[in-house]
Design a protein around this motif. Structure first.
Motif, PDB file in Angstrom:
ATOM      1  N   SER A  75       0.821  -1.210   0.000  1.00  0.00           N
ATOM      2  CA  SER A  75       0.000   0.000   0.000  1.00  0.00           C
ATOM      3  C   SER A  75       0.854   1.259   0.000  1.00  0.00           C
ATOM      4  O   SER A  75       1.938   1.288   0.572  1.00  0.00           O
ATOM      5  N   GLN A  76       0.312   2.284  -0.635  1.00  0.00           N
ATOM      6  CA  GLN A  76       0.926   3.605  -0.615  1.00  0.00           C
ATOM      7  C   GLN A  76       0.059   4.496   0.262  1.00  0.00           C
ATOM      8  O   GLN A  76      -1.136   4.643   0.011  1.00  0.00           O
ATOM      9  N   LEU A  77       0.668   5.074   1.302  1.00  0.00           N
ATOM     10  CA  LEU A  77      -0.077   5.898   2.253  1.00  0.00           C
ATOM     11  C   LEU A  77       0.182   7.373   2.003  1.00  0.00           C
ATOM     12  O   LEU A  77       1.325   7.786   1.809  1.00  0.00           O
ATOM     13  N   ASP A  78      -0.875   8.169   2.046  1.00  0.00           N
ATOM     14  CA  ASP A  78      -0.757   9.622   1.945  1.00  0.00           C
ATOM     15  C   ASP A  78      -0.456  10.148   3.343  1.00  0.00           C
ATOM     16  O   ASP A  78      -1.312  10.110   4.230  1.00  0.00           O
ATOM     17  N   ILE A  79       0.774  10.615   3.549  1.00  0.00           N
ATOM     18  CA  ILE A  79       1.156  11.138   4.866  1.00  0.00           C
ATOM     19  C   ILE A  79       1.369  12.651   4.821  1.00  0.00           C
ATOM     20  O   ILE A  79       1.976  13.230   5.713  1.00  0.00           O
ATOM     21  N   SER A  80       0.844  13.289   3.788  1.00  0.00           N
ATOM     22  CA  SER A  80       1.060  14.729   3.602  1.00  0.00           C
ATOM     23  C   SER A  80       0.492  15.565   4.749  1.00  0.00           C
ATOM     24  O   SER A  80       0.993  16.656   5.011  1.00  0.00           O
ATOM     25  N   ILE A  81      -0.517  15.061   5.450  1.00  0.00           N
ATOM     26  CA  ILE A  81      -1.127  15.840   6.542  1.00  0.00           C
ATOM     27  C   ILE A  81      -0.341  15.742   7.850  1.00  0.00           C
ATOM     28  O   ILE A  81      -0.573  16.512   8.766  1.00  0.00           O
ATOM     29  N   LEU A  82       0.620  14.820   7.914  1.00  0.00           N
ATOM     30  CA  LEU A  82       1.397  14.663   9.142  1.00  0.00           C
ATOM     31  C   LEU A  82       2.431  15.768   9.273  1.00  0.00           C
ATOM     32  O   LEU A  82       2.981  16.250   8.282  1.00  0.00           O
ATOM     33  N   HIS A  83       2.705  16.152  10.511  1.00  0.00           N
ATOM     34  CA  HIS A  83       3.758  17.130  10.788  1.00  0.00           C
ATOM     35  C   HIS A  83       5.118  16.443  10.718  1.00  0.00           C
ATOM     36  O   HIS A  83       5.215  15.226  10.873  1.00  0.00           O
ATOM     37  N   ASN A  84       6.167  17.223  10.508  1.00  0.00           N
ATOM     38  CA  ASN A  84       7.511  16.659  10.524  1.00  0.00           C
ATOM     39  C   ASN A  84       7.758  15.977  11.860  1.00  0.00           C
ATOM     40  O   ASN A  84       7.367  16.491  12.914  1.00  0.00           O
ATOM     41  N   GLY A  85       8.395  14.804  11.816  1.00  0.00           N
ATOM     42  CA  GLY A  85       8.708  14.108  13.052  1.00  0.00           C
ATOM     43  C   GLY A  85       8.899  12.623  12.832  1.00  0.00           C
ATOM     44  O   GLY A  85       8.900  12.129  11.707  1.00  0.00           O
ATOM     45  N   ILE A  86       9.039  11.915  13.936  1.00  0.00           N
ATOM     46  CA  ILE A  86       9.219  10.464  13.918  1.00  0.00           C
ATOM     47  C   ILE A  86       7.889   9.808  14.266  1.00  0.00           C
ATOM     48  O   ILE A  86       7.201  10.239  15.202  1.00  0.00           O
ATOM     49  N   TYR A  87       7.539   8.766  13.530  1.00  0.00           N
ATOM     50  CA  TYR A  87       6.263   8.075  13.727  1.00  0.00           C
ATOM     51  C   TYR A  87       6.499   6.567  13.835  1.00  0.00           C
ATOM     52  O   TYR A  87       7.480   6.048  13.297  1.00  0.00           O
ATOM     53  N   ARG A  88       5.582   5.899  14.512  1.00  0.00           N
ATOM     54  CA  ARG A  88       5.604   4.440  14.615  1.00  0.00           C
ATOM     55  C   ARG A  88       4.491   3.900  13.743  1.00  0.00           C
ATOM     56  O   ARG A  88       3.339   4.297  13.867  1.00  0.00           O
ATOM     57  N   LEU A  89       4.827   2.988  12.846  1.00  0.00           N
ATOM     58  CA  LEU A  89       3.860   2.356  11.962  1.00  0.00           C
ATOM     59  C   LEU A  89       3.722   0.894  12.378  1.00  0.00           C
ATOM     60  O   LEU A  89       4.714   0.201  12.570  1.00  0.00           O
ATOM     61  N   GLN A  90       2.491   0.465  12.540  1.00  0.00           N
ATOM     62  CA  GLN A  90       2.225  -0.925  12.916  1.00  0.00           C
ATOM     63  C   GLN A  90       1.395  -1.587  11.824  1.00  0.00           C
ATOM     64  O   GLN A  90       0.420  -1.015  11.353  1.00  0.00           O
TER      65      GLN A  90
END
Length: 108
Positions: A75-90
């Motif tokens: 899958s391709q996820l649209d993450i454009s709405i997220l702020h700059n930073g580190i994220y955890r993906l599960q």
């Protein structure tokens, strides 16, 4: 060293050879997940889900859920709405396997 997913009991009893054998159980699906690009800007590609059904969730570093999506296959996820930073993906598979990853969202 030879690596085998499963080896018969007769083979484990030994056959006089001087090599070691390591038994590795079936690899859970989630161990094959790849994220890229990382750091990501607008989209994040999640590969390794293949044709399996899974739930992808993304959490910020405070543990707040910021995105959730049911997928079948890579899958391709649209993450454009997220702020700059580190994220955890599960990635949680229907089989119960869970795979956790971190990625960086960075946009100038």
């Amino acid at each position: 060293i030879e690596i085998h997913p499963q080896i018969s009991a007769e083979r484990l009893a030994g056959n006089g050879s001087n090599h070691q054998e390591i038994i590795i159980p079936n690899i859970p699906t989630g161990l094959l997940i790849k994220l890229h690009p990382n750091p990501a800007n607008e989209t994040l590609l999640v590969q390794g889900i293949n044709e399996n059904e899974a739930l992808i969730t993304i959490y910020d570093m405070e543990g707040k859920l910021v995105l959730s999506k049911n997928v079948t296959g890579d899958s391709q996820l649209d993450i454009s709405i997220l702020h700059n930073g580190i994220y955890r993906l599960q990635v949680q598979f229907k089989t119960g396997d869970v795979s956790n990853h971190k990625f960086i969202k960075f946009k100038l």
